[in-house]
Write a protein that holds these residues in place. Structure first.
Motif, PDB file in Angstrom:
ATOM      1  N   LEU A 159     -31.799 -11.548 -36.983  1.00 15.18           N
ATOM      2  CA  LEU A 159     -32.675 -10.646 -36.248  1.00 15.18           C
ATOM      3  C   LEU A 159     -31.944  -9.442 -35.659  1.00 15.18           C
ATOM      4  O   LEU A 159     -32.494  -8.343 -35.614  1.00 15.18           O
ATOM      5  N   HIS A 160     -30.710  -9.627 -35.236  1.00  9.38           N
ATOM      6  CA  HIS A 160     -29.990  -8.500 -34.639  1.00  9.38           C
ATOM      7  C   HIS A 160     -29.754  -7.390 -35.663  1.00  9.38           C
ATOM      8  O   HIS A 160     -29.725  -6.202 -35.327  1.00  9.38           O
ATOM      9  N   GLU A 172     -26.033  -2.552 -29.003  1.00 10.92           N
ATOM     10  CA  GLU A 172     -25.899  -3.109 -27.659  1.00 10.92           C
ATOM     11  C   GLU A 172     -27.267  -3.395 -27.038  1.00 10.92           C
ATOM     12  O   GLU A 172     -27.457  -4.412 -26.370  1.00 10.92           O
ATOM     13  N   LYS A 173     -28.219  -2.494 -27.258  1.00 10.72           N
ATOM     14  CA  LYS A 173     -29.558  -2.680 -26.735  1.00 10.72           C
ATOM     15  C   LYS A 173     -30.227  -3.903 -27.354  1.00 10.72           C
ATOM     16  O   LYS A 173     -30.922  -4.670 -26.685  1.00 10.72           O
ATOM     17  N   LEU A 178     -32.398  -9.428 -27.029  1.00 13.10           N
ATOM     18  CA  LEU A 178     -32.415 -10.812 -27.497  1.00 13.10           C
ATOM     19  C   LEU A 178     -31.971 -11.776 -26.402  1.00 13.10           C
ATOM     20  O   LEU A 178     -32.512 -12.879 -26.258  1.00 13.10           O
ATOM     21  N   SER A 179     -31.009 -11.344 -25.606  1.00  7.60           N
ATOM     22  CA  SER A 179     -30.538 -12.180 -24.497  1.00  7.60           C
ATOM     23  C   SER A 179     -31.648 -12.343 -23.448  1.00  7.60           C
ATOM     24  O   SER A 179     -31.844 -13.437 -22.903  1.00  7.60           O
ATOM     25  N   ALA A 180     -32.387 -11.267 -23.200  1.00  7.24           N
ATOM     26  CA  ALA A 180     -33.445 -11.292 -22.185  1.00  7.24           C
ATOM     27  C   ALA A 180     -34.572 -12.262 -22.552  1.00  7.24           C
ATOM     28  O   ALA A 180     -35.201 -12.855 -21.668  1.00  7.24           O
ATOM     29  N   LYS A 206     -40.179  -2.356 -23.202  1.00  9.23           N
ATOM     30  CA  LYS A 206     -39.542  -2.020 -21.916  1.00  9.23           C
ATOM     31  C   LYS A 206     -38.338  -1.112 -22.126  1.00  9.23           C
ATOM     32  O   LYS A 206     -38.128  -0.134 -21.414  1.00  9.23           O
ATOM     33  N   VAL A 207     -37.533  -1.457 -23.123  1.00 10.68           N
ATOM     34  CA  VAL A 207     -36.316  -0.686 -23.430  1.00 10.68           C
ATOM     35  C   VAL A 207     -36.663   0.698 -23.950  1.00 10.68           C
ATOM     36  O   VAL A 207     -36.053   1.697 -23.576  1.00 10.68           O
ATOM     37  N   GLN A 208     -37.669   0.768 -24.820  1.00 10.82           N
ATOM     38  CA  GLN A 208     -38.055   2.040 -25.421  1.00 10.82           C
ATOM     39  C   GLN A 208     -38.729   2.976 -24.435  1.00 10.82           C
ATOM     40  O   GLN A 208     -38.686   4.185 -24.569  1.00 10.82           O
TER      41      GLN A 208
END
Length: 209
Positions: A159-160, A172-173, A178-180, A206-208
Motif C-alpha cells: 500500500l505504501h 513520508e506523508k 498509514l501509522s495514523a 486530512k493530509v491533503q
C-alpha cells in the motif's frame, strides 16, 4: 413489474399476466428506466436473470440510486459473485464497491449443465441485502473511490507504494497516514476491510486539506 427489452418475450409475458393480473409489463431497457418512476416511492425488491454482460452496469445502477431496492436477487457468473462476497485477504474493487452498499450472499451454485445450451461459465444466485442507511461514515464517495481505485491499480503491490506512485503522495506523508490508521506499510489492497478503507481515505483527506 416485469421490465423486458426483447419484444419476442411479450406474448409469453401476456400469457403470464392472464393468470397473474397484478403483473405490470414494461417493454423498455432496464438501464434507461428509473426505479423511482416504476415503483412510485414504494419499497421494492429486484429479482432477475440478467445477461451477464450487464452485471457491471445493472448492480451499481440500483445500489447507487437515490431510491434503492430492499434487496437484489440475481443469477450471475460464478466468478463475479465470488468477487462480490470476498473477505479481507481476497478483496477487489468489485467487492468493496458492492459491500459498501449491501451485504452480499451466495444462495446457491448453478452448474453450466443446468442451462441449454450449456454456457462456458458456472453461475450462482446472489442475494444482496441493501443497507437502508449505510453503516459507513463516508463524506465524499467520489474521493473514496478515487483512493480505492488508485490502490487497486497495483493490487499485488504494498500500500505504501500504490499511495506514493498512484496518488502522488510524499513517502513520508504516506507512512504517517498509514501509522495514523494502524496499517502496516506492507499491507496490500486486497487485505483491507471496508472499515479500514474508510479510515484510510478520511486520513488522506486530512493530509491533503
Amino acid at each position: 413489474i416485469a421490465v423486458e427489452k426483447d419484444e419476442h418475450f411479450l406474448p409469453l409475458l401476456k400469457k403470464v399476466k392472464k393468470s397473474h393480473p397484478n403483473l405490470e409489463i414494461v417493454m423498455d431497457d432496464i438501464l434507461r428506466v428509473a426505479a423511482s418512476d416504476l415503483v412510485s416511492g414504494s419499497e421494492y425488491k429486484v429479482v432477475a436473470n440478467i445477461p451477464y454482460y450487464l452485471t457491471g452496469k445493472l448492480i451499481p445502477l440500483f445500489l447507487e440510486s437515490v431510491h434503492k431496492p430492499k434487496s437484489l436477487t440475481l443469477l450471475i457468473q460464478k466468478e463475479v459473485g465470488e468477487n462480490m462476497v470476498a473477505t479481507p485477504g481476497s478483496m477487489s474493487l468489485v467487492s468493496v464497491a458492492t459491500q459498501l452498499y449491501a451485504k452480499p450472499k451466495i444462495i446457491t451454485h448453478v452448474p453450466a449443465k443446468d442451462f441449454f445450451p450449456a454456457p462456458k461459465v458456472e453461475s450462482v444466485v446472489l442475494h444482496l441485502d441493501v443497507y437502508k442507511k449505510s453503516p459507513y461514515n463516508i463524506s465524499d464517495y467520489q474521493s473514496f473511490f478515487k483512493v480505492v481505485k488508485a490502490c487497486f491499480l497495483g493490487k499485488r503491490k504494498q500500500l505504501h507504494n500504490t499511495l506514493t506512485n498512484n496518488l502522488k503522495l510524499e513517502k513520508e506523508k504516506v507512512l504517517e497516514i498509514l501509522s495514523a490508521v494502524q496499517l502496516s506499510p506492507e499491507v496490500r489492497p486486497q487485505e483491507l476491510s471496508i472499515e479500514q478503507w474508510v479510515s484510510l481515505v478520511e486520513e488522506i483527506k486530512k493530509v491533503q486539506n
